[in-house]
Design a protein around this motif. Sequence first.
Motif, short mmCIF file in Angstrom:
data_model
loop_
_atom_site.label_atom_id
_atom_site.label_comp_id
_atom_site.label_asym_id
_atom_site.label_seq_id
_atom_site.Cartn_x
_atom_site.Cartn_y
_atom_site.Cartn_z
N LEU A 107 -42.43 42.38 11.50
CA LEU A 107 -41.01 42.17 11.03
C LEU A 107 -40.93 44.10 11.38
O LEU A 107 -39.79 44.31 11.60
CB LEU A 107 -40.70 42.67 9.35
CG LEU A 107 -40.43 41.02 8.73
CD1 LEU A 107 -40.25 40.88 7.90
CD2 LEU A 107 -39.66 39.27 9.88
N ALA A 108 -42.13 44.63 12.36
CA ALA A 108 -41.44 45.90 13.24
C ALA A 108 -41.24 45.26 13.78
O ALA A 108 -40.65 46.19 14.74
CB ALA A 108 -42.81 46.69 13.47
N ARG A 109 -41.29 44.20 14.87
CA ARG A 109 -40.01 43.76 15.89
C ARG A 109 -39.22 42.90 16.46
O ARG A 109 -38.86 42.63 16.53
CB ARG A 109 -41.96 43.43 16.95
CG ARG A 109 -42.75 44.06 16.55
CD ARG A 109 -43.62 44.41 17.91
NE ARG A 109 -42.84 44.19 19.38
CZ ARG A 109 -43.75 43.28 20.25
NH1 ARG A 109 -45.07 42.42 19.61
NH2 ARG A 109 -43.22 42.14 20.70
N GLY A 110 -39.26 42.92 14.68
CA GLY A 110 -37.46 42.12 14.99
C GLY A 110 -37.57 41.20 13.61
O GLY A 110 -38.12 42.08 12.27
N TRP A 111 -36.78 40.53 12.93
CA TRP A 111 -36.64 40.52 11.46
C TRP A 111 -36.47 38.71 11.33
O TRP A 111 -36.21 37.36 12.56
CB TRP A 111 -35.40 40.69 10.94
CG TRP A 111 -33.57 40.28 11.37
CD1 TRP A 111 -33.20 38.74 11.99
CD2 TRP A 111 -33.01 40.41 12.86
NE1 TRP A 111 -32.07 38.63 12.52
CE2 TRP A 111 -31.92 39.84 13.67
CE3 TRP A 111 -33.37 41.81 13.89
CZ2 TRP A 111 -31.08 40.32 14.59
CZ3 TRP A 111 -32.40 42.52 14.66
CH2 TRP A 111 -31.84 40.60 15.54
N ALA A 112 -36.45 38.07 10.48
CA ALA A 112 -36.88 36.51 10.45
C ALA A 112 -36.01 36.47 8.90
O ALA A 112 -35.14 36.88 8.14
CB ALA A 112 -37.94 36.40 9.99
N GLU A 113 -35.46 34.68 9.05
CA GLU A 113 -35.17 34.46 7.37
C GLU A 113 -36.12 33.44 6.75
O GLU A 113 -36.71 32.87 7.25
CB GLU A 113 -34.10 33.82 7.39
CG GLU A 113 -32.58 34.35 7.50
CD GLU A 113 -31.66 33.01 7.38
OE1 GLU A 113 -31.35 32.36 6.53
OE2 GLU A 113 -30.63 33.59 8.65
N PHE A 114 -36.72 33.57 5.58
CA PHE A 114 -37.91 33.06 4.58
C PHE A 114 -37.05 32.06 4.23
O PHE A 114 -35.82 32.58 3.83
CB PHE A 114 -38.66 33.98 3.96
CG PHE A 114 -39.73 33.44 3.27
CD1 PHE A 114 -39.43 32.80 1.39
CD2 PHE A 114 -40.79 32.89 4.08
CE1 PHE A 114 -40.42 32.29 1.59
CE2 PHE A 114 -42.02 32.68 3.31
CZ PHE A 114 -41.68 31.87 2.00
N LYS A 115 -37.87 30.53 3.99
CA LYS A 115 -37.19 29.44 3.42
C LYS A 115 -38.38 29.31 3.07
O LYS A 115 -39.28 28.68 3.24
CB LYS A 115 -36.68 28.71 4.16
CG LYS A 115 -34.90 29.09 5.07
CD LYS A 115 -34.87 28.22 5.84
CE LYS A 115 -33.86 28.28 6.38
NZ LYS A 115 -32.53 28.88 6.21
N ARG A 116 -38.31 29.04 1.43
CA ARG A 116 -39.62 28.35 0.30
C ARG A 116 -38.92 26.82 0.73
O ARG A 116 -37.94 26.48 0.46
CB ARG A 116 -39.04 28.98 -0.75
CG ARG A 116 -39.50 30.06 -1.20
CD ARG A 116 -39.51 30.79 -2.22
NE ARG A 116 -39.40 31.87 -2.38
CZ ARG A 116 -40.33 33.02 -3.19
NH1 ARG A 116 -41.09 32.27 -4.08
NH2 ARG A 116 -40.13 34.13 -3.20
N PRO A 117 -40.18 26.06 0.08
CA PRO A 117 -39.85 24.43 0.37
C PRO A 117 -39.70 24.39 -1.07
O PRO A 117 -39.96 25.26 -2.19
CB PRO A 117 -41.32 24.39 0.65
CG PRO A 117 -42.11 25.34 0.70
CD PRO A 117 -41.40 26.27 0.81
N ALA A 118 -39.54 23.47 -0.99
CA ALA A 118 -38.03 23.25 -2.54
C ALA A 118 -39.64 22.10 -3.47
O ALA A 118 -40.55 21.97 -3.05
CB ALA A 118 -37.68 21.68 -2.83
N ARG A 119 -39.56 22.96 -4.64
CA ARG A 119 -40.62 22.81 -5.44
C ARG A 119 -40.64 21.37 -6.20
O ARG A 119 -39.72 20.73 -6.39
CB ARG A 119 -40.74 23.72 -7.00
CG ARG A 119 -41.48 25.42 -6.29
CD ARG A 119 -42.60 24.99 -6.80
NE ARG A 119 -43.45 26.44 -5.62
CZ ARG A 119 -44.21 26.67 -5.03
NH1 ARG A 119 -44.80 25.84 -4.97
NH2 ARG A 119 -44.60 27.77 -4.73
#
Length: 166
Positions: A107-119
């Motif tokens: 993330l020092a080089r860009g951004w991201a969206e994190f998605k967790r799998p459903a439990r």
Amino acid sequence: MYETTIHVVGNVVDVPRRTRTSNGTVTNFRMASTSRRWDEDAKGFVDGATLWIDVACWGELSGNVSRSVSKGDPVLVVGNLATESWDSESGRRSANRMKAIAVGLNLARGWAEFKRPARAEQAPDVPGPQESDGNPYAARSTDYIGGEETLHMTDSDVSEQEPALT
């Protein structure tokens, strides 16, 4: 047996390949990590040697990496280093390989969206996270307990100053 755990920061140099084997699912990719150093003569940073390493991601990590990582992405990989050897037409060969424990985008080089799998299941008496008081981030985590006092409360036993070690 001792394992050599390393952290490598670099770039993915090929398309991650997901394969199903008799031992489970694996996603493989190759990465490059190039060192940089300050050169006083050039008055700037110059590239040094490049480490090329094959990365293997097993199990749930395999699926997450194949969905999230692409050729060219800057990544951080934590894993166990091993040297694999084999016989080829030109003689005995070997290569370093890393069995990944964790893979993340740098993330020092860009951004991201994190998605967790459903439990699979959630306890019936525990409500799920909800948006509260117009806070759109409240639904993102259940780790935070609201209230101003939680941000500033300290344990007096822990906050006492200790003498410096000499």
